[in-house]
Each structure stands twice: as structure tokens, then as C-alpha cells.
Design a protein around this motif. Structure first.
Motif, PDB file in Angstrom:
ATOM      1  N   GLY A 125     -20.055   1.069  28.698  1.00  0.00           N
ATOM      2  CA  GLY A 125     -21.090   0.132  28.277  1.00  0.00           C
ATOM      3  C   GLY A 125     -22.453   0.789  28.154  1.00  0.00           C
ATOM      4  O   GLY A 125     -23.199   0.532  27.197  1.00  0.00           O
ATOM      5  N   LYS A 128     -22.570   2.987  25.053  1.00  0.00           N
ATOM      6  CA  LYS A 128     -22.662   2.174  23.833  1.00  0.00           C
ATOM      7  C   LYS A 128     -24.070   1.624  23.653  1.00  0.00           C
ATOM      8  O   LYS A 128     -24.635   1.670  22.549  1.00  0.00           O
ATOM      9  CB  LYS A 128     -21.644   1.034  23.901  1.00  0.00           C
ATOM     10  CG  LYS A 128     -21.600   0.179  22.642  1.00  0.00           C
ATOM     11  CD  LYS A 128     -20.519  -0.895  22.748  1.00  0.00           C
ATOM     12  CE  LYS A 128     -20.477  -1.745  21.482  1.00  0.00           C
ATOM     13  NZ  LYS A 128     -19.423  -2.806  21.576  1.00  0.00           N
ATOM     14  N   GLU A 129     -24.656   1.114  24.728  1.00  0.00           N
ATOM     15  CA  GLU A 129     -26.015   0.574  24.653  1.00  0.00           C
ATOM     16  C   GLU A 129     -27.021   1.633  24.218  1.00  0.00           C
ATOM     17  O   GLU A 129     -27.979   1.341  23.498  1.00  0.00           O
ATOM     18  CB  GLU A 129     -26.429   0.019  26.015  1.00  0.00           C
ATOM     19  CG  GLU A 129     -25.766  -1.284  26.392  1.00  0.00           C
ATOM     20  CD  GLU A 129     -26.176  -1.726  27.783  1.00  0.00           C
ATOM     21  OE1 GLU A 129     -27.236  -1.252  28.270  1.00  0.00           O
ATOM     22  OE2 GLU A 129     -25.448  -2.528  28.390  1.00  0.00           O
TER      23      GLU A 129
END
Length: 685
Positions: A125, A128-129
Motif C-alpha cells: 500500500g 502504491k501511494e
């Protein structure tokens, strides 16, 4: 002529189309690697993260779920380390489960634990951010360079170009392929003046016959000669897997049976158990979800580490590493089979291991077996700065700090050898070197220079994982929390140098420091850690001559359960420690000292005698290639008016390093740990 024609032809051949271009390419998605990628992206760089395997996150998502920061100065581990752990806690809360720890509580000793699947989800996560392009299964083949600059990496998935590169691998694969200087193995004591270099024997020898009927070393023994004590060698500390296990029937799946299991492979462990030697097995740390993290026992004699099996890993190609990985997997499954089925294993212990299984909801892509081998150390950069034991214990301040590290110096076994008397000893262990009475290691600054190759070798590469260090220093640096902080620093530096299109060696430290602080990194050393409270001081030890040496319990490196008391007198200093009468061989005290002079010394022990004390307490002194084992009866009274009682005589060499070890394995009764004294032995005795 033929060679010249070939070179001319190569010069005009078209280059392969780029599979990707970026400002920064990070090769290796270890904790240091993925933090470098995130940090660089947050500085505005276009980042590609290449990982040679299918697994992202290295050990932080691959089974090491009992965070070792419990032995570090957590207040210095801020930035991405703190954010990553905070997000893990938030993940639990968001799913209606209690957070396994409070990320705001930086108290040493409190365990920050998590499940591997949660760590993996958080890592993906965050990448990806940050907008990081992640490509797995992308193995390095060759490095393209123009002068001292890397221009592109040729991989199994094409060619990737960037302005700046970060080697995030545990092995230093990119720096080696780029022609950067590196070392492997262990330095001699003389090379950097390190007392913990060379051969180390802190664990007692196993008093069993290490030879088979034909006079050959038993399986799992690496040889008959460890080499000269003070010399370096090519050995690295043992690799192993961090297992995710459970006893919960609802989530437990059977541990697979190993192929071609041969019980004879564990004859050494069998003989040790039959001789009553403890230390065959492995450590288990509780995790959320009724799970357990299984780790090689640093104090153990035979454990999850395949001693000697990792020496060639650094130089192995992809095929050979797959073979070594499988060899470690096979050993792990065989050892688990031995522990749960062999009659030599005590019945209670056998049943305990038999109750374990893999977790059905972890590592589903790899049959619930962890995908990442624990590469504790590999190649090490030889660049602008090499961290040594002195940097950790004596000179922790640097002019260009990019991170603070504070894990204890701590090495697992490197060899297991048969001694001339037939007994077997593990060599290479450095038991944790902590600040006395604190439970944490010594805090020290990691300089930017330790990440940098020599300018003539490579001008656009940073090495935050296999950074410049000796084996002794790497024994402290080699922890995921430290690598996350150093990786973040490398990512920021990579983005800044890519933006200015300048050599990494020319980046002004003030510019780097400002951006590190902006990303939340801690760069200043903390105040000295608070020592555990002790009662008021009691009587002092008698005055000693200049060649006398007193070792108080507060000087010891402690593991296991110890309780402080002042109930019985006399005692030296601020009381004494006892093991609460567990007598289980799990509480250990290690004293390190240099001999104050040449000659024979009387070793004396301070304790409060009582009928409830241990009667066969083992005290081992090792150093200079020798080991002497003494047995102390702590029920015997001290001589009238004395604080110490003589327990044996030692021959020492001035300035040489020695290790004195006490283990609460002295039979029923309290083990008392107060103080030791070395006095020159009277002549004529």
C-alpha cells in the motif's frame, strides 16, 4: 584482429529497447530497498523498484514478525520505520481487531509484533501511494556503465535506465556487478583493532563425541579446525528461515514431510540430548492471531540455522541460489521432523513441537513456507567509510549522520567444529552486546559516507543495506529497523542527486540533512539510556591491586529471567541477581574482559551462600582458543570475613580478550549472580 572486429560490431549494434526509465532505480525490495524507493518518490523522483524474486519486503514481510526494535532506542527510529509500524497497528484497528502494540510507546523491551500478511499489505500500500513502479521476478544480468556512472541495468525483463541507482539487496549484487569494491566474511582482530573480530567461542562446548565410527565428523559439523583465533576468514553467520507457526487447530496446516529424511543427519543433536545438553530446538515468539515466529536460537547448540550452508550464497548465480535456498528448506523440514518424532527428544518437548503447524492464512503462494531466506550478512561495501566496532562502542558521533542505529552487536554461529578432544563447539557467535542494565544496544550515528562507493568506481550508486562495515559492525547494522532508516536516507540522497545530475559523493550534507529532517528522520544521538533501577549500594568489594579485576553483575550481558535482590548479605555493589530458582539453563550472564597481566590468576566468585543455592553451577571461561569449565557449589560458605570464594585458577595473557559465562543449569536451587574477581595467584601454589 578478430577481437577488434567484434568490438566494432558491438559498437554499431542497436541497444535493446528500454523496458523502463526513471530518475531513480532501486534494485532489491528488502526493507532498505522499499524504504529507499518510497523516500525517493516522496522527494518527487520517478522511481522503479526491481525485485529479483516474487517476494516484496524481504524479511519484514517474510516471517520476521517479532520486530527487533525492542532491543533498540526506538525514539531514534522515526521516519518511514515509525510510519510503517503505525500503519500496521492501524490495519488491525480498521478490521475491528486490537492493535498489537502502541506505536507511540517507545519503551525498550515492549514487543512490536505483527502477522506477515499484514506487513505485506501495508508495504504494498505504501509503495502504491508513493507512485513507485514495482516489478518483481526481475533478475540482474549485467550493468551498463559510461565511465564511473551506471547508465542501465540489463535484467531478465529488459533494460532499465536511470540517473541514480540504489542497491537494496542483502547481498550487494548491484554494487558487485558495477565493479565496486566489497568484502565477504570476517576481518582479523588486527585489521581494525576489534576485540570481537576473529574467532569467537562464547558458548560452551558440547561434551559429546563429534566423530562417527570411522573417525569422520558427524553431519552438521563443518570441520575439525576453525582456524587461528585472531585471524579473519570467509565465513558468514548462519542463514535460516523465520517460520510463521500456530497451534490453533482452526488455522493450522500440517508441516510437510521432508523428502528422503535421514535420522542419521541429526546424530549430533541426538548425542547432545542424550548427554543432557540443552540448546537443541529454536526460539518461539508470540504473534497476533495465535501465531508464533520461529527463529534460530543464538544461544542454542543445534537450531534452525544450517551452519556453514551460507558461505557461498553471495557469489552464487540464480540457479545456485535456488539450490542453496532449497537446501536450507530441506534442512528446516528435517529438523522439524526430528524435533517432533525422534525418541532422543524428551517426550514433553517432542509433544510441544508436534503441536505446531504452518499457518493456513500465511504465505499461501509458497505452500505456507516463508518465501525469504534470512540473509543475515553478505557482501559489504568498501567505499568512503567502513564502520567498525569502535564506531559503535567508542566513537558513535559522525559529521554526516543519516540515521541512528542501536541494535546490539549480535552474530549467529559461523562454524561448528570438532575439537582435538572429540567434543564439538559452535564458533562465531557474538552474544548480544548491550548497554549494561538497559536491554538495548549502543546508539551510534551512521555516516552518509558508509553508503558511498569510491568516486572512481561508481558515481551514481548508493548502498544502504550492504553498506561499508566490518563483520562486527554488520552484526549490529543487520537489522530491519536499521536498514529501513538507512534505506530512507539513501532514497532521499538518490532523489536529490538525480535532480541535480551530480555524483552522489558531491551531494552537500547540509542539503541532504534538511530533507532527511523534513521526512521525519532522527539524526541526533539520544541521551544515555536509563538503567534499570537498583536498590541502594551495599558494601563495596575489597580494595584490589592494579592487576586485580572485578566483574560486577551490572557489567554482564544478560539473557533470560533475572531478578535483583539485596535480601542476603554480603553482596558487592548494589545487590545481586538470582534466577528465581528456575534452573532451566535459559538464564545466562556473559562477562567480557581483557586480562590485566600475564600469568596465573585466582578466579573468585561472590555469592550469598545458603542451602537453597545451586550446587553444580557451571562457569565457563573461554579465550585464546581455550575453554575452562568450572563448577561452583553455592551452598558452600564463604571464608570468614571474605566477600569472594576461590573457584579455580586461570592462565591468562595480558591484553587478550576473554569471555566468562554463567548459565543457570546447576541443578535445583537458586543461581546467584553477584560478582567475580581475578587476583594474581600466589606463587608456589
Amino acid at each position: 584482429m578478430w577481437r577488434a572486429c567484434c568490438l566494432a560490431l558491438l559498437a554499431v549494434l542497436p541497444r535493446p529497447a528500454r523496458a523502463g526509465e526513471a530518475d531513480v532505480i532501486v534494485y532489491g525490495a528488502t526493507p532498505g530497498g522499499f524504504c529507499a524507493a518510497i523516500a525517493a518518490a516522496r522527494e518527487g523522483a520517478k522511481v522503479i523498484l526491481l525485485e529479483p524474486t516474487a517476494h516484496l519486503g524481504g524479511l519484514s514481510t517474510g516471517g520476521l514478525s517479532h520486530c527487533d526494535s525492542n532491543q533498540m532506542r526506538r525514539e531514534t527510529l522515526t521516519g518511514l520505520f515509525e510510519e510503517w509500524h503505525a500503519r500496521i497497528a492501524q490495519d488491525y484497528v480498521a478490521r475491528g481487531r486490537p492493535a498489537p502494540y502502541d506505536p507511540k510507546d517507545k519503551t525498550p523491551g515492549i514487543r512490536w509484533v505483527f502477522e506477515p500478511s499484514v506487513a505485506s499489505r501495508v508495504t504494498r500500500g505504501m509503495l502504491k501511494e508513493a507512485g513507485v513502479t514495482v516489478i518483481t521476478g526481475c533478475s540482474l544480468r549485467t550493468v551498463e556503465k559510461s565511465g564511473p556512472r551506471i547508465t542501465a541495468l540489463r535484467t531478465t525483463q529488459g533494460s532499465f535506465a536511470a540517473r541514480v541507482f540504489v542497491d537494496g539487496t542483502y547481498e550487494g549484487d548491484l554494487m558487485a556487478a558495477a565493479g565496486v569494491s566489497w568484502v565477504i566474511g570476517r576481518e582479523s582482530r588486527a585489521e581494525h583493532g576489534e576485540s570481537l573480530a576473529g574467532k569467537q567461542y562464547p558458548k560452551p562446548a558440547m561434551k559429546v563425541n563429534g566423530l562417527d565410527a570411522a573417525g569422520r565428523p558427524l553431519p552438521l559439523i563443518t570441520g575439525t579446525d576453525a582456524g587461528p583465533d585472531a585471524a579473519g576468514d570467509g565465513h558468514v553467520m548462519t542463514f535460516s528461515f523465520r517460520l510463521c507457526l500456530t497451534r490453533d487447530p482452526a488455522n493450522r496446516v500440517p508441516i510437510p514431510e521432508p523428502k528422503n529424511y535421514d535420522p542419521a543427519r541429526f546424530e549430533l543433536a541426538r548425542r547432545a540430548l542424550q548427554a543432557g545438553i540443552r540448546g537443541v530446538g529454536f526460539d518461539l515468539y508470540p504473534l497476533p492471531g495465535n501465531k508464533l515466529d520461529g527463529n534460530n536460537s543464538i544461544h542454542g547448540q543445534v537450531s534452525l540455522g544450517l551452519v556453514g550452508g551460507s558461505d557461498s550464497w553471495h557469489s552464487a548465480d540464480e540457479t545456485e541460489r535456488a539450490r542453496i535456498w532449497e537446501e536450507h528448506r530441506q534442512y528446516t523440514l528435517e529438523f522439524l521432523r526430528f524435533l517432533r518424532t525422534d525418541p532422543a527428544v524428551p517426550a514433553k518437548l517432542r509433544a510441544d513441537y508436534a503441536s505446531l503447524g504452518f499457518c493456513q492464512d500465511e504465505f499461501t503462494e509458497t505452500g505456507h513456507f516463508p518465501p525469504a531466506l534470512y540473509v543475515r550478512e553478505s557482501r559489504r561495501l568498501q567505499g568512503l567509510y567502513v564502520l567498525t566496532q569502535k564506531d559503535i562502542l567508542e566513537s558513535p558521533r559522525k559529521e554526516d549522520p543519516v540515521a541512528i542505529s542501536s541494535f546490539p552487536i549480535d552474530s549467529h554461529d559461523c562454524q561448528r567444529v570438532v575439537r582435538p578432544d572429540g567434543s564439538v563447539i559452535n564458533e562465531g557467535t557474538i552474544l548480544p552486546v548491550r548497554v549494561p542494565q538497559t536491554g538495548v544496544g549502543y546508539a551510534y550515528q551512521v555516516p552518509y559516507r558508509a553508503l558511498l562507493p569510491k568516486p572512481g568506481q561508481c558515481a551514481n550508486l548508493l548502498v544502504p543495506v550492504a553498506l561499508g562495515s566490518t563483520h562486527v559492525a554488520m552484526s549490529s547494522l543487520r537489522i530491519e529497523g536499521a536498514w529501513m532508516a538507512i534505506g530512507q536516507a539513501a532514497g532521499v540522497a538518490a532523489a536529490l542527486t538525480a535532480r541535480g545530475d551530480r555524483p552522489v559523493q558531491d551531494l552537500p550534507y547540509a542539503e541532504l540533512r534538511a530533507r532527511l529532517l523534513a521526512q521525519g528522520q532522527t539524526l541526533e544521538l539520544p541521551a544515555a539510556p536509563a538503567r534499570k533501577p537498583t536498590p541502594p549500594a551495599g558494601p563495596k568489594a575489597p580494595a584490589t591491586a592494579s592487576t586485580n579485576l572485578t566483574l560486577d553483575d551490572q557489567d554482564a550481558e544478560l539473557t533470560g529471567r533475572w531478578t535483583r535482590s539485596t535480601t542476603f548479605k554480603p553482596h558487592v555493589g548494589q545487590g545481586y541477581l538470582h534466577d528465581e530458582r528456575h534452573a532451566d539453563g535459559k538464564s545466562r550472564a556473559v562477562f567480557r574482559f581483557k586480562a590485566p597481566a600475564d600469568g596465573e590468576f585466582d578466579l573468585r566468585m561472590a555469592y550469598s551462600a545458603h542451602p537453597t543455592r545451586a550446587q553444580r553451577l557451571p562457569v565457563t571461561v573461554s579465550g585464546e582458543g581455550t575453554e575452562q569449565r568450572l563448577v561452583v557449589d553455592q551452598t558452600l560458605p564463604l571464608p570468614g570475613g571474605e566477600t569472594f570464594r576461590s573457584i579455580g585458577r586461570l592462565r591468562l595473557r595480558q591484553g587478550a580478550d576473554y569471555v566468562l559465562t554463567v548459565v543457570n543449569d546447576g541443578g535445583p536451587g537458586f543461581t546467584i549472580l553477584d560478582a567475580f574477581e581475578l587476583r594474581p595467584a600466589p606463587a608456589g601454589r
